[in-house]
Write a protein that holds these residues in place. Sequence first.
Motif, short mmCIF file in Angstrom:
data_model
loop_
_atom_site.label_atom_id
_atom_site.label_comp_id
_atom_site.label_asym_id
_atom_site.label_seq_id
_atom_site.Cartn_x
_atom_site.Cartn_y
_atom_site.Cartn_z
N ARG A 104 0.87 -1.19 0.00
CA ARG A 104 0.00 0.00 0.00
C ARG A 104 0.89 1.23 0.00
NH1 ARG A 104 -4.28 2.51 3.25
NH2 ARG A 104 -4.71 4.33 1.97
N ALA A 105 0.60 2.16 -0.90
CA ALA A 105 1.38 3.39 -1.00
C ALA A 105 0.67 4.53 -0.26
CB ALA A 105 1.59 3.77 -2.46
N PHE A 106 1.47 5.39 0.37
CA PHE A 106 0.99 6.56 1.10
C PHE A 106 1.79 7.76 0.62
CE2 PHE A 106 0.44 2.85 3.73
CZ PHE A 106 -0.86 2.96 4.19
N LEU A 107 1.16 8.94 0.62
CA LEU A 107 1.83 10.15 0.13
C LEU A 107 2.56 10.92 1.22
CD1 LEU A 107 -0.88 11.40 -2.37
CD2 LEU A 107 1.38 10.47 -2.91
N SER A 108 2.36 10.55 2.49
CA SER A 108 3.04 11.26 3.58
C SER A 108 3.13 10.37 4.81
CB SER A 108 2.28 12.54 3.95
OG SER A 108 1.06 12.21 4.59
N GLY A 109 4.07 10.72 5.68
CA GLY A 109 4.18 10.02 6.95
C GLY A 109 2.93 10.17 7.79
N GLU A 110 2.33 11.34 7.73
CA GLU A 110 1.11 11.59 8.51
C GLU A 110 -0.02 10.67 8.04
OE1 GLU A 110 3.66 15.23 8.46
OE2 GLU A 110 2.87 13.95 6.88
N GLU A 111 -0.16 10.52 6.72
CA GLU A 111 -1.19 9.63 6.17
C GLU A 111 -0.95 8.20 6.64
OE1 GLU A 111 -2.92 8.04 1.87
OE2 GLU A 111 -1.33 9.54 1.88
N PHE A 112 0.30 7.75 6.61
CA PHE A 112 0.63 6.40 7.05
C PHE A 112 0.30 6.21 8.54
CE2 PHE A 112 3.89 3.52 8.92
CZ PHE A 112 3.37 2.34 8.42
N LEU A 113 0.66 7.19 9.37
CA LEU A 113 0.42 7.08 10.81
C LEU A 113 -1.07 6.99 11.15
CD1 LEU A 113 3.12 9.57 12.12
CD2 LEU A 113 3.10 7.07 12.44
N ARG A 114 -1.92 7.58 10.32
CA ARG A 114 -3.38 7.52 10.55
C ARG A 114 -4.01 6.24 9.99
NH1 ARG A 114 -2.92 12.86 8.58
NH2 ARG A 114 -3.75 12.19 6.57
N SER A 115 -3.25 5.47 9.25
CA SER A 115 -3.78 4.32 8.52
C SER A 115 -4.01 3.11 9.42
CB SER A 115 -2.79 3.93 7.42
OG SER A 115 -3.04 2.65 6.94
N PRO A 116 -5.10 2.38 9.18
CA PRO A 116 -5.31 1.13 9.91
C PRO A 116 -4.27 0.06 9.55
CG PRO A 116 -7.06 1.45 8.28
CD PRO A 116 -6.21 2.70 8.28
N GLU A 117 -3.60 0.23 8.40
CA GLU A 117 -2.58 -0.74 7.99
C GLU A 117 -1.31 -0.65 8.82
OE1 GLU A 117 -4.43 0.79 5.73
OE2 GLU A 117 -5.11 -0.72 4.31
N LEU A 118 -1.17 0.40 9.61
CA LEU A 118 0.03 0.58 10.42
C LEU A 118 0.35 -0.67 11.24
CD1 LEU A 118 2.29 2.36 11.67
CD2 LEU A 118 0.60 3.18 13.29
N ILE A 119 -0.66 -1.26 11.88
CA ILE A 119 -0.40 -2.42 12.76
C ILE A 119 -0.04 -3.67 11.98
CG2 ILE A 119 -1.82 -1.56 14.67
CD1 ILE A 119 -4.00 -3.53 13.74
#
Length: 127
Positions: A33-48
């Motif tokens: 999964r691609a994200f455009l920013s660190g902030e977007e990644f940190l909010r993502s449910p995929e983080l875990i």
Amino acid sequence: MPNSRPIVAIVDDDEAVGNAIEVLMRSMGLLARAFLSGEEFLRSPELIRTGCLIVDFDMPKMNGLDLHSKLSRLGKEIPTVLITAYPSDDIRARALEAGVICYLPKPFNESDLLNCIQSALDLRKSK
């Protein structure tokens, strides 16, 4: 669990680069999964579920090394591959000192990236 496979997360503010890496990962049979920013990644449910993080160093607001450090402070030790279009010995040294498992200057070849990802996923399995 059907969704227990780890995800390879790609964080790059250059959408074309993120999408290209995501397509490569999927062609290798990996979830990505691609994200455009660190902030977007940190909010993502995929983080875990992230088993490997590929992150660009040069991004606005939060650079790739800052994202890696923030995850570490949050207790989320995700094996990280730092990529950059502007390589420097200083950034490489700081990245490796911070625990980044691979540092790849752009353009990198696919086999180097895949070797880094395999190392990251192997490291995650061993924990």
